[in-house]
Design a protein around this motif. Structure first.
Motif, PDB file in Angstrom:
ATOM      1  N   THR A   1       7.429  11.492  -9.210  1.00 24.31           N
ATOM      2  CA  THR A   1       7.006  10.724  -8.034  1.00 24.31           C
ATOM      3  C   THR A   1       7.153   9.219  -8.145  1.00 24.31           C
ATOM      4  N   LEU A   2       7.214   8.674  -9.356  1.00 28.85           N
ATOM      5  CA  LEU A   2       6.954   7.254  -9.523  1.00 28.85           C
ATOM      6  C   LEU A   2       8.225   6.441  -9.752  1.00 28.85           C
ATOM      7  N   ASN A   3       8.325   5.323  -9.018  1.00 29.28           N
ATOM      8  CA  ASN A   3       9.399   4.366  -9.242  1.00 29.28           C
ATOM      9  C   ASN A   3       8.862   2.975  -9.566  1.00 29.28           C
ATOM     10  N   GLY A   4       7.599   2.747  -9.305  1.00 32.32           N
ATOM     11  CA  GLY A   4       6.997   1.446  -9.563  1.00 32.32           C
ATOM     12  C   GLY A   4       5.597   1.412  -8.995  1.00 32.32           C
ATOM     13  N   VAL A   5       4.698   0.677  -9.623  1.00 28.96           N
ATOM     14  CA  VAL A   5       3.310   0.636  -9.185  1.00 28.96           C
ATOM     15  C   VAL A   5       2.795  -0.797  -9.179  1.00 28.96           C
ATOM     16  N   SER A   6       2.170  -1.167  -8.086  1.00 29.33           N
ATOM     17  CA  SER A   6       1.350  -2.373  -8.038  1.00 29.33           C
ATOM     18  C   SER A   6      -0.029  -1.879  -7.639  1.00 29.33           C
ATOM     19  N   PHE A   7      -1.050  -2.698  -7.881  1.00 28.97           N
ATOM     20  CA  PHE A   7      -2.391  -2.199  -7.593  1.00 28.97           C
ATOM     21  C   PHE A   7      -3.090  -3.094  -6.577  1.00 28.97           C
ATOM     22  N   GLY A   8      -3.445  -2.505  -5.450  1.00 30.02           N
ATOM     23  CA  GLY A   8      -4.141  -3.219  -4.390  1.00 30.02           C
ATOM     24  C   GLY A   8      -5.131  -2.304  -3.713  1.00 30.02           C
ATOM     25  N   SER A   9      -5.470  -2.614  -2.472  1.00 33.86           N
ATOM     26  CA  SER A   9      -6.477  -1.826  -1.754  1.00 33.86           C
ATOM     27  C   SER A   9      -6.009  -0.391  -1.517  1.00 33.86           C
ATOM     28  N   GLY A  10      -4.716  -0.220  -1.197  1.00 36.65           N
ATOM     29  CA  GLY A  10      -4.200   1.121  -0.962  1.00 36.65           C
ATOM     30  C   GLY A  10      -4.281   1.985  -2.199  1.00 36.65           C
ATOM     31  N   GLU A  11      -3.935   1.405  -3.338  1.00 39.83           N
ATOM     32  CA  GLU A  11      -3.993   2.146  -4.594  1.00 39.83           C
ATOM     33  C   GLU A  11      -5.440   2.470  -4.980  1.00 39.83           C
ATOM     34  N   ALA A  12      -6.350   1.537  -4.716  1.00 42.19           N
ATOM     35  CA  ALA A  12      -7.765   1.765  -5.038  1.00 42.19           C
ATOM     36  C   ALA A  12      -8.326   2.915  -4.215  1.00 42.19           C
ATOM     37  N   LEU A  13      -8.006   2.950  -2.913  1.00 44.54           N
ATOM     38  CA  LEU A  13      -8.476   4.039  -2.051  1.00 44.54           C
ATOM     39  C   LEU A  13      -7.898   5.379  -2.508  1.00 44.54           C
ATOM     40  N   THR A  14      -6.630   5.384  -2.900  1.00 43.59           N
ATOM     41  CA  THR A  14      -5.993   6.627  -3.334  1.00 43.59           C
ATOM     42  C   THR A  14      -6.580   7.117  -4.649  1.00 43.59           C
ATOM     43  N   LEU A  15      -6.923   6.188  -5.517  1.00 43.78           N
ATOM     44  CA  LEU A  15      -7.551   6.577  -6.775  1.00 43.78           C
ATOM     45  C   LEU A  15      -8.924   7.209  -6.518  1.00 43.78           C
ATOM     46  N   LEU A  16      -9.668   6.675  -5.550  1.00 41.92           N
ATOM     47  CA  LEU A  16     -10.950   7.290  -5.169  1.00 41.92           C
ATOM     48  C   LEU A  16     -10.722   8.686  -4.594  1.00 41.92           C
ATOM     49  N   CYS A  17      -9.606   8.849  -3.878  1.00 44.46           N
ATOM     50  CA  CYS A  17      -9.235  10.170  -3.364  1.00 44.46           C
ATOM     51  C   CYS A  17      -9.062  11.148  -4.512  1.00 44.46           C
TER      52      CYS A  17
ATOM     53  N   ALA B   1     -11.711  13.231   0.570  1.00 47.84           N
ATOM     54  CA  ALA B   1     -10.468  13.039  -0.175  1.00 47.84           C
ATOM     55  C   ALA B   1      -9.295  12.818   0.772  1.00 47.84           C
ATOM     56  N   TYR B   2      -9.199  13.628   1.828  1.00 43.99           N
ATOM     57  CA  TYR B   2      -8.109  13.462   2.781  1.00 43.99           C
ATOM     58  C   TYR B   2      -8.209  12.135   3.521  1.00 43.99           C
ATOM     59  N   ILE B   3      -9.427  11.737   3.888  1.00 44.11           N
ATOM     60  CA  ILE B   3      -9.611  10.469   4.598  1.00 44.11           C
ATOM     61  C   ILE B   3      -9.198   9.294   3.720  1.00 44.11           C
ATOM     62  N   LEU B   4      -9.648   9.295   2.468  1.00 46.94           N
ATOM     63  CA  LEU B   4      -9.305   8.206   1.555  1.00 46.94           C
ATOM     64  C   LEU B   4      -7.798   8.158   1.307  1.00 46.94           C
ATOM     65  N   GLN B   5      -7.190   9.313   1.183  1.00 44.10           N
ATOM     66  CA  GLN B   5      -5.746   9.335   0.959  1.00 44.10           C
ATOM     67  C   GLN B   5      -5.000   8.805   2.171  1.00 44.10           C
ATOM     68  N   THR B   6      -5.450   9.202   3.361  1.00 42.32           N
ATOM     69  CA  THR B   6      -4.803   8.750   4.589  1.00 42.32           C
ATOM     70  C   THR B   6      -4.926   7.237   4.750  1.00 42.32           C
ATOM     71  N   LEU B   7      -6.114   6.696   4.484  1.00 36.60           N
ATOM     72  CA  LEU B   7      -6.305   5.249   4.566  1.00 36.60           C
ATOM     73  C   LEU B   7      -5.465   4.538   3.504  1.00 36.60           C
ATOM     74  N   GLY B   8      -5.390   5.128   2.306  1.00 34.79           N
ATOM     75  CA  GLY B   8      -4.603   4.518   1.244  1.00 34.79           C
ATOM     76  C   GLY B   8      -3.124   4.482   1.567  1.00 34.79           C
ATOM     77  N   LEU B   9      -2.635   5.515   2.261  1.00 36.81           N
ATOM     78  CA  LEU B   9      -1.219   5.586   2.611  1.00 36.81           C
ATOM     79  C   LEU B   9      -0.792   4.465   3.559  1.00 36.81           C
ATOM     80  N   GLN B  10      -1.746   3.854   4.232  1.00 33.09           N
ATOM     81  CA  GLN B  10      -1.423   2.742   5.132  1.00 33.09           C
ATOM     82  C   GLN B  10      -1.085   1.474   4.361  1.00 33.09           C
TER      83      GLN B  10
END
Length: 332
Positions: free
Chosen positions: A147-163, A89-98
């Protein structure tokens, strides 16, 4: 009759203690964000996490070395599985944050509050009452406002959702497997495994030592309080309350983080933050209503065990919560 009353009273006391313990954990996570925020700027995140979890495991072993003798195959297997999910979970979140903002990462990670009952339903056929679902959805709405001001969905969001999926599975697994197990021993194995998982992110050079007193302070504070203490309390608490209740209570983390940030003079309260915090608090109370508690228990039908990985009985698995509009989730 008296014995039945005493048992119910004891059970109620333990559940109250579990709720208080989980709230204390979220307060610790919220407070430590202020310590970690600057420290992770000078230390690579994977190195920071490796030292954090490794030191936490070593400290727990030093405090109670006899725990090694209580590591039977069942506890060891469950702890490794829990630690694997925690580290992943931490790894996926860290990768998603990039590839996404911290605010969006915080919100998507916080979706574990919704994923927990959904996965419980899919994996275990667990029934939740409308009241329990209301608590889950209210908490999610509160997280969005905080937390939220706007959302687009890409690779970072997909990794964070897996987190978020990993954190939800971690909650379900602890709720399913921590009863009957030594919480201290289970926590030690989880933390050691998570450290090894995060170590993979530092390869091939290996983890870098924290630089400066503030970085070491952040590592030690998060290791002892936000890891060793927090995950031991969570592991014990999930013997007393359901995974869905735990997920809702843990959404108090961004509320505490915002409160401590305001007290420290670093941030100002906004209308959306206040409204979101109020919704999260309301959700926590909804989750504690007797009707929601009853529906959150494993149903009359026995839930199927999770896969056996070579140890007696089912094998386990084992949290970042959302953050207000900040640079990095504090659990990092």
């Amino acid at each position: 009759m008296n014995r039945s009353f005493r048992l119910r009273k004891t059970r109620s006391t333990l559940q109250l203690g579990a709720v208080i313990g989980l709230l204390l954990v979220t307060a610790v996570w919220g407070a430590t964000f202020l310590v970690v925020k600057d420290a992770t700027v000078g230390t690579p995140v994977f190195s920071f996490l490796t030292w954090r979890f490794a030191i936490a495991a070593v400290v727990m072993l030093a405090v109670r070395p006899s725990v090694v003798r209580r590591l039977d195959r069942g506890t060891l297997g469950r702890g490794v599985g829990a630690g694997f999910l925690l580290g992943m979970a931490y790894i996926l979140q860290t990768l998603g944050l990039q590839h996404t903002s911290a605010a969006v990462s915080g919100f998507l990670t916080g979706l574990f509050v919704v994923l927990t009952p959904v996965l419980a339903r899919l994996l275990f056929r667990q029934h939740l009452s409308p009241l329990a679902w209301a608590a889950v959805l209210t908490a999610t709405a509160g997280l969005a406002l905080i937390t939220l001001n706007g959302v687009s969905f890409g690779s970072g969001e997909a990794l964070t959702l897996l987190c978020a999926v990993c954190f939800a599975l971690h909650l379900l697994a602890l709720g399913r497997w921590s009863p009957g197990r030594d919480a201290y021993a289970l926590t030690v194995v989880q933390l050691a495994t998570a450290s090894v998982m995060c170590l993979t992110g530092t390869l091939p050079r290996g983890p870098r030592l924290p630089e400066g007193g503030s970085a070491w302070t952040a590592v030690l504070v998060t290791a002892v309080l936000a890891s060793a203490f927090a995950y031991m309390v969570q592991t014990w608490a999930q013997k007393q309350v359901t995974a869905t209740q735990t997920a809702v209570i843990l959404t108090m983390e961004p509320v505490f983080a915002g409160l401590f940030a305001v007290l420290a003079g670093g941030e100002r309260l906004t209308v959306s933050t206040l409204a979101g915090g109020a919704l999260v608090v309301a959700a926590m109370f909804l989750a504690e209503v007797p009707g929601a508690k009853a529906a959150g228990r494993w149903g009359a039908r026995k839930a199927p065990d999770l896969p056996d990985l070579g140890v007696p009985g089912p094998v386990p698995w084992s949290k970042v919560c959302p953050r207000q509009d900040s640079n990095l989730r504090h659990r990092l």
